[in-house]
Enzyme design. Structure first.
Site, PDB file in Angstrom:
ATOM      1  N   ASP A 144      15.653  15.515   0.510  1.00 50.68           N
ATOM      2  CA  ASP A 144      15.250  14.143   0.160  1.00 50.68           C
ATOM      3  C   ASP A 144      13.797  13.855   0.507  1.00 50.68           C
ATOM      4  O   ASP A 144      13.299  12.770   0.193  1.00 50.68           O
ATOM      5  CB  ASP A 144      16.142  13.118   0.861  1.00 50.68           C
ATOM      6  CG  ASP A 144      17.555  13.162   0.311  1.00 50.68           C
ATOM      7  OD1 ASP A 144      18.452  12.546   0.918  1.00 50.68           O
ATOM      8  OD2 ASP A 144      17.775  13.840  -0.711  1.00 50.68           O
ATOM      9  N   LEU A 155      18.696  23.071  -2.736  1.00 47.76           N
ATOM     10  CA  LEU A 155      19.973  22.352  -2.824  1.00 47.76           C
ATOM     11  C   LEU A 155      20.324  21.873  -4.213  1.00 47.76           C
ATOM     12  O   LEU A 155      21.480  21.908  -4.618  1.00 47.76           O
ATOM     13  CB  LEU A 155      19.983  21.161  -1.845  1.00 47.76           C
ATOM     14  CG  LEU A 155      20.537  21.539  -0.465  1.00 47.76           C
ATOM     15  CD1 LEU A 155      19.452  22.166   0.361  1.00 47.76           C
ATOM     16  CD2 LEU A 155      21.102  20.367   0.260  1.00 47.76           C
ATOM     17  N   LYS A 176      20.302   4.089   4.245  1.00 47.26           N
ATOM     18  CA  LYS A 176      21.186   3.947   3.077  1.00 47.26           C
ATOM     19  C   LYS A 176      22.335   4.956   3.183  1.00 47.26           C
ATOM     20  O   LYS A 176      23.504   4.615   2.983  1.00 47.26           O
ATOM     21  CB  LYS A 176      20.395   4.207   1.811  1.00 47.26           C
ATOM     22  CG  LYS A 176      21.260   4.488   0.587  1.00 47.26           C
ATOM     23  CD  LYS A 176      20.484   4.744  -0.675  1.00 47.26           C
ATOM     24  CE  LYS A 176      20.029   6.160  -0.847  1.00 47.26           C
ATOM     25  NZ  LYS A 176      21.030   7.073  -1.444  1.00 47.26           N
ATOM     26  N   ASN A 177      22.003   6.205   3.516  1.00 47.07           N
ATOM     27  CA  ASN A 177      23.015   7.266   3.462  1.00 47.07           C
ATOM     28  C   ASN A 177      23.949   7.279   4.656  1.00 47.07           C
ATOM     29  O   ASN A 177      24.925   8.031   4.678  1.00 47.07           O
ATOM     30  CB  ASN A 177      22.342   8.634   3.273  1.00 47.07           C
ATOM     31  CG  ASN A 177      21.766   8.761   1.871  1.00 47.07           C
ATOM     32  OD1 ASN A 177      22.032   7.921   1.013  1.00 47.07           O
ATOM     33  ND2 ASN A 177      20.959   9.769   1.651  1.00 47.07           N
ATOM     34  N   CYS A 227      23.681  13.352 -13.128  1.00 45.75           N
ATOM     35  CA  CYS A 227      22.650  12.693 -12.306  1.00 45.75           C
ATOM     36  C   CYS A 227      21.356  13.441 -12.603  1.00 45.75           C
ATOM     37  O   CYS A 227      21.357  14.621 -12.913  1.00 45.75           O
ATOM     38  CB  CYS A 227      23.087  12.815 -10.847  1.00 45.75           C
ATOM     39  SG  CYS A 227      21.754  12.683  -9.682  1.00 45.75           S
ATOM     40  N   ARG A 285      25.753  17.927  -9.588  1.00 50.79           N
ATOM     41  CA  ARG A 285      26.403  17.220  -8.468  1.00 50.79           C
ATOM     42  C   ARG A 285      27.941  17.273  -8.541  1.00 50.79           C
ATOM     43  O   ARG A 285      28.622  16.268  -8.601  1.00 50.79           O
ATOM     44  CB  ARG A 285      25.951  15.767  -8.388  1.00 50.79           C
ATOM     45  CG  ARG A 285      24.478  15.492  -8.473  1.00 50.79           C
ATOM     46  CD  ARG A 285      23.698  15.692  -7.208  1.00 50.79           C
ATOM     47  NE  ARG A 285      24.069  14.895  -6.078  1.00 50.79           N
ATOM     48  CZ  ARG A 285      23.549  13.687  -5.772  1.00 50.79           C
ATOM     49  NH1 ARG A 285      22.704  13.129  -6.584  1.00 50.79           N
ATOM     50  NH2 ARG A 285      23.911  13.052  -4.660  1.00 50.79           N
ATOM     51  N   PRO A 286      28.534  18.440  -8.572  1.00 49.38           N
ATOM     52  CA  PRO A 286      30.002  18.524  -8.660  1.00 49.38           C
ATOM     53  C   PRO A 286      30.669  17.948  -7.413  1.00 49.38           C
ATOM     54  O   PRO A 286      30.021  17.774  -6.375  1.00 49.38           O
ATOM     55  CB  PRO A 286      30.261  20.025  -8.765  1.00 49.38           C
ATOM     56  CG  PRO A 286      29.071  20.662  -8.177  1.00 49.38           C
ATOM     57  CD  PRO A 286      27.913  19.757  -8.448  1.00 49.38           C
ATOM     58  N   ILE A 287      31.962  17.662  -7.513  1.00 53.36           N
ATOM     59  CA  ILE A 287      32.720  17.186  -6.336  1.00 53.36           C
ATOM     60  C   ILE A 287      33.941  18.072  -6.117  1.00 53.36           C
ATOM     61  O   ILE A 287      34.916  17.661  -5.475  1.00 53.36           O
ATOM     62  CB  ILE A 287      33.151  15.706  -6.525  1.00 53.36           C
ATOM     63  CG1 ILE A 287      33.888  15.533  -7.858  1.00 53.36           C
ATOM     64  CG2 ILE A 287      31.970  14.764  -6.419  1.00 53.36           C
ATOM     65  CD1 ILE A 287      34.653  14.255  -7.980  1.00 53.36           C
ATOM     66  N   ARG A 338      17.024   1.534  -5.440  1.00 47.18           N
ATOM     67  CA  ARG A 338      18.334   2.013  -5.003  1.00 47.18           C
ATOM     68  C   ARG A 338      18.313   2.389  -3.526  1.00 47.18           C
ATOM     69  O   ARG A 338      19.324   2.344  -2.847  1.00 47.18           O
ATOM     70  CB  ARG A 338      18.747   3.247  -5.812  1.00 47.18           C
ATOM     71  CG  ARG A 338      19.012   2.958  -7.263  1.00 47.18           C
ATOM     72  CD  ARG A 338      19.662   4.115  -7.933  1.00 47.18           C
ATOM     73  NE  ARG A 338      20.789   4.591  -7.117  1.00 47.18           N
ATOM     74  CZ  ARG A 338      21.516   5.657  -7.416  1.00 47.18           C
ATOM     75  NH1 ARG A 338      21.227   6.360  -8.493  1.00 47.18           N
ATOM     76  NH2 ARG A 338      22.522   6.033  -6.667  1.00 47.18           N
TER      77      ARG A 338
HETATM   78  C1  EPZ Z   1      23.963  13.526  -0.045  1.00 38.68           C
HETATM   79  O1  EPZ Z   1      24.390  13.751  -1.377  1.00 38.68           O
HETATM   80  C2  EPZ Z   1      22.899  12.441  -0.103  1.00 38.68           C
HETATM   81  N1  EPZ Z   1      23.489  11.224  -0.645  1.00 38.68           N
HETATM   82  C3  EPZ Z   1      21.735  12.902  -0.988  1.00 38.68           C
HETATM   83  O2  EPZ Z   1      20.744  11.892  -0.923  1.00 38.68           O
HETATM   84  C4  EPZ Z   1      21.167  14.193  -0.400  1.00 38.68           C
HETATM   85  O3  EPZ Z   1      20.139  14.669  -1.243  1.00 38.68           O
HETATM   86  C5  EPZ Z   1      22.283  15.245  -0.287  1.00 38.68           C
HETATM   87  O4  EPZ Z   1      23.374  14.715   0.504  1.00 38.68           O
HETATM   88  C6  EPZ Z   1      21.795  16.517   0.388  1.00 38.68           C
HETATM   89  O5  EPZ Z   1      21.305  16.214   1.665  1.00 38.68           O
HETATM   90  C7  EPZ Z   1      24.243  10.446   0.170  1.00 38.68           C
HETATM   91  O6  EPZ Z   1      24.444  10.741   1.337  1.00 38.68           O
HETATM   92  C8  EPZ Z   1      24.804   9.200  -0.442  1.00 38.68           C
HETATM   93  P1  EPZ Z   1      25.960  17.349  -1.072  1.00 38.68           P
HETATM   94  P2  EPZ Z   1      25.722  14.621  -1.664  1.00 38.68           P
HETATM   95  O7  EPZ Z   1      27.395  17.168  -1.396  1.00 38.68           O
HETATM   96  O8  EPZ Z   1      26.687  14.452  -0.559  1.00 38.68           O
HETATM   97  C9  EPZ Z   1      26.824  21.036  -3.906  1.00 38.68           C
HETATM   98  C10 EPZ Z   1      19.175  10.382  -1.761  1.00 38.68           C
HETATM   99  O9  EPZ Z   1      18.074  10.619  -2.276  1.00 38.68           O
HETATM  100  N2  EPZ Z   1      28.202  20.537  -3.961  1.00 38.68           N
HETATM  101  O10 EPZ Z   1      25.570  17.573   0.354  1.00 38.68           O
HETATM  102  O11 EPZ Z   1      26.160  14.308  -3.044  1.00 38.68           O
HETATM  103  C11 EPZ Z   1      25.836  20.092  -4.598  1.00 38.68           C
HETATM  104  O12 EPZ Z   1      25.786  20.352  -5.977  1.00 38.68           O
HETATM  105  C12 EPZ Z   1      20.377  11.212  -2.143  1.00 38.68           C
HETATM  106  O13 EPZ Z   1      19.394   9.506  -0.883  1.00 38.68           O
HETATM  107  C13 EPZ Z   1      29.161  21.268  -4.663  1.00 38.68           C
HETATM  108  O14 EPZ Z   1      28.871  22.303  -5.248  1.00 38.68           O
HETATM  109  O15 EPZ Z   1      25.144  16.096  -1.610  1.00 38.68           O
HETATM  110  C14 EPZ Z   1      24.521  20.410  -3.908  1.00 38.68           C
HETATM  111  O16 EPZ Z   1      23.971  21.575  -4.500  1.00 38.68           O
HETATM  112  C15 EPZ Z   1      20.070  12.147  -3.291  1.00 38.68           C
HETATM  113  N3  EPZ Z   1      30.439  20.799  -4.702  1.00 38.68           N
HETATM  114  C16 EPZ Z   1      24.950  20.775  -2.475  1.00 38.68           C
HETATM  115  O17 EPZ Z   1      26.366  21.062  -2.542  1.00 38.68           O
HETATM  116  C17 EPZ Z   1      30.822  19.637  -4.063  1.00 38.68           C
HETATM  117  O18 EPZ Z   1      32.018  19.280  -4.121  1.00 38.68           O
HETATM  118  C18 EPZ Z   1      24.751  19.648  -1.472  1.00 38.68           C
HETATM  119  O19 EPZ Z   1      25.369  18.504  -2.018  1.00 38.68           O
HETATM  120  C19 EPZ Z   1      29.838  18.921  -3.346  1.00 38.68           C
HETATM  121  C20 EPZ Z   1      28.537  19.384  -3.295  1.00 38.68           C
END
Ligand code: EPZ
Length: 420
Positions: free
Chosen positions: A307, A329, A22-23, A116, A121-123, A399
Site C-alpha cells: 500500500d 502481492l 481504515k484497514n 478491482c 483479488r480472489p477470496i 475511499r
Molecule cells: C488487504 O486487502 C488491504 N485491504 C489492502 O489494502 C492491502 O493492499 C492488502 O491487504 C495487502 O496488504 C484491507 O485490509 C481492507 P490479501 P486483502 O487478502 O485482504 C491473494 C488499501 O489500499 N489472495 O492480503 O484483500 C490476493 O490476490 C487496500 O487500503 C488469494 O489468492 O488482501 C493477493 O495477491 C488495497 N486468495 C494476496 O493474496 C484469497 O482468498 C494478498 O491479498 C485472498 C487473497
C-alpha cells in the site's frame, strides 16, 4: 465529480494529525456482528469505505449512531443476512461480514466482490477455510450462499498465502465456533493484531496475537460483550505524508501516529536520505538534501507494504539515480505509472518490476486517479511538478484518506477541491 487543483510548492512546514486506520476500522466494524452489546468505536476516520460498511450493516438491520469521530453500533436488531451487490461492488472489503454473519446466524448471502483495478483479488482462501470449519458454500448468480448445517467447528487452518482480510474473516468466524481453531500462516498486520486484541478483551481467548500462528478458543455460539476501543493510527496515511515531506524536502511532524507500525517504511526513507525524530506518538521527518535511489520489494507485514508502493514510486522519480520497485502481492498495481509518465517521470516496466530513473523534472497536467493509493502518488508528484496539476476521479482518494487536501493545505500545499 470532484477534482483536486494543485500547484508545485517550494516546501511544506508544520504538523499533520494522523486519523484512525481504515484497514483496522473495517474488520472491527464487521466484528460488532458478534456482539451482544452496543459497541462504542473511537477514532474512526471520515472516509468513504467506512460509511459504505456502516451502510451495509444498517441494511442488515443494525443501528449505527455517529458522533463525530466515533460510532455506536448496535447489531442486536440485525434481521437480514444478505449483503447485496449494490453495496459490495463499491467496496470489496464487504467480504469481511461473511465470517461473522455465518458464525452468528448460520446462514449468509454475500455478493461476490467482483474485480478491482489492482488485481483479480480472489477470496478462495476465505471460502476454503470456512468449508473446513463446516460451512456449506455455493456460488449462485454472483452470490456466495453459505450455511452451517451443524454450526462452525474449530479446526486447523493453514493458509496457502498470507491474506489480511482472510485472516480477519476466519478469526471472527472462529470466535463463535465450537472448539479451538488454529490459523497457520496468519497475517500479522497491525490491523489484524488490533482485531485479535479487541476480541481477546471481549472474552474470546486468542493466543499468538501478532504471530503467524493464531489459536482461537471459540465461545460455541455465545455472543460476546465488546468493550469500547480506539482505532489504531493509519500507518499508510502516515507513510503517505512522510513521502510528501521527503519529496518536497520539507520537515514535517506527524502526530497521533504509531512509529512501531512503520518500521519498513522508515527504513526505506532513511536509505533514501531522510532522518527522523521519533516519540511515543509522533514522528518528525528531517528530509534528505539529495534523495538517493532505492530498491523496494513489496511483501506482507512487517516487510515493506504494497500500500506504500505507488507513493514511493512518485518519490523515486526525484531520486538521483535508478530505483527498482518490485510489486509481489498484486498483479496490476502499476496503474499510476502511465499517469506519472505523462507528468514527465522516466519509468519502465518489466512484468512486476518498475525501473525509475531520476531525477526527473515533473510538469503539471491533467491526470486521472485509478485506485486509492495510485491517487495519493499523483498528489505527491503534483507537489513537485512545475505548474498546475488537476487530479480527476478523486473518489478513489476519498475511499481511504480523511481530508487529505485540508491536511496538506494546513502545512502549506497549494491544493483545492473543485467540482468538474
Ligand atoms: C488487504 O486487502 C488491504 N485491504 C489492502 O489494502 C492491502 O493492499 C492488502 O491487504 C495487502 O496488504 C484491507 O485490509 C481492507 P490479501 P486483502 O487478502 O485482504 C491473494 C488499501 O489500499 N489472495 O492480503 O484483500 C490476493 O490476490 C487496500 O487500503 C488469494 O489468492 O488482501 C493477493 O495477491 C488495497 N486468495 C494476496 O493474496 C484469497 O482468498 C494478498 O491479498 C485472498 C487473497
Amino acid at each position: 465529480m470532484d477534482y483536486l487543483k494543485t500547484q508545485g510548492v517550494k516546501s511544506l512546514k508544520g504538523n499533520i494529525r494522523i486519523s484512525g486506520a481504515k484497514n483496522a476500522s473495517l474488520p472491527l466494524i464487521a466484528m460488532t456482528i458478534l456482539a451482544k452489546n452496543k459497541v462504542n468505536i473511537k477514532n474512526l476516520p471520515h472516509v468513504a469505505d467506512i460509511n459504505t460498511l456502516l451502510k451495509l450493516l444498517s441494511n442488515l438491520g443494525a443501528e449505527c449512531n455517529f458522533l463525530d469521530d466515533r460510532v455506536i453500533v448496535d447489531t442486536t436488531s440485525i434481521n437480514n443476512t444478505k449483503a447485496t451487490y449494490d453495496i459490495v461492488k463499491t467496496m470489496r472489503a464487504s467480504i469481511l461480514v461473511l465470517g461473522p454473519i455465518l458464525a452468528r446466524f448460520g446462514h449468509c448471502e454475500v455478493s461476490l466482490p467482483g474485480g478491482c483495478a489492482i488485481g483479480q483479488r480472489p477470496i478462495d482462501l476465505h471460502l476454503k477455510a470456512l468449508e473446513q470449519m463446516g460451512a456449506k458454500i455455493e456460488i449462485k448468480a454472483g452470490y456466495i450462499e453459505a450455511t452451517t448445517p451443524n454450526g462452525l467447528k474449530g479446526c486447523e487452518i493453514i493458509f496457502d498465502k498470507i491474506t489480511v482480510t482472510g485472516t480477519a474473516n476466519i478469526v471472527m468466524a472462529a470466535a463463535l465456533a465450537e472448539g479451538v481453531t488454529t490459523i497457520t500462516n496468519a497475517a500479522r498486520e497491525p490491523e489484524v493484531v488490533q482485531l485479535c486484541e479487541v476480541l481477546d478483551a471481549s472474552g474470546v481467548k486468542i493466543k499468538g496475537i501478532g504471530t503467524a500462528i493464531l489459536t482461537i478458543h471459540g465461545t460455541g455460539g455465545e455472543l460476546v460483550d465488546i468493550p469500547e476501543f480506539t482505532i489504531i493510527p493509519d500507518r499508510i496515511e502516515a507513510g503517505t505524508y512522510l513521502c510528501a515531506a521527503a519529496i518536497t524536502k520539507s520537515e514535517l511532524t506527524l502526530t497521533h501516529v504509531e512509529p512501531k507500525h512503520l518500521g519498513a517504511v522508515l527504513a526505506k526513507l532513511e536509505e533514501m536520505g531522510s532522518s527522523f525524530t521519533l516519540g511515543k506518538d509522533f514522528i518528525t521527518i528531517h528530509p534528505a538534501k539529495d534523495i538517493k535511489p532505492v530498491k523496494i520489494i513489496t511483501q506482507e507485514y512487517p516487510a515493506f507494504p504494497t500500500d506504500m508502493q505507488a507513493q514511493f514510486m512518485a518519490l523515486a522519480t526525484q531520486a538521483d539515480g535508478v530505483s527498482i520497485i518490485e510489486e509481489r502481492l498484486f498483479e496490476n498495481r502499476f496503474m499510476h505509472v502511465s499517469e506519472l509518465q505523462r507528468m514527465g517521470a522516466d519509468i519502465s516496466l518489466n512484468g512486476h518490476t518498475a525501473t525509475v530513473s531520476g531525477k526527473a523534472q515533473l510538469s503539471g497536467t491533467d491526470v486521472m486517479a485509478t485506485d486509492l493509493r495510485a491517487s495519493s502518488a499523483l498528489v505527491l508528484a503534483a507537489l513537485v511538478s512545475e505548474g498546475e496539476t488537476n487530479i480527476h476521479r478523486i473518489y478513489h482518494l476519498d475511499r481511504g484518506y480523511d481530508s487529505l487536501e485540508k491536511k496538506l493545505e494546513g502545512v502549506g500545499a497549494k491544493i483545492e477541491r473543485l467540482k468538474e
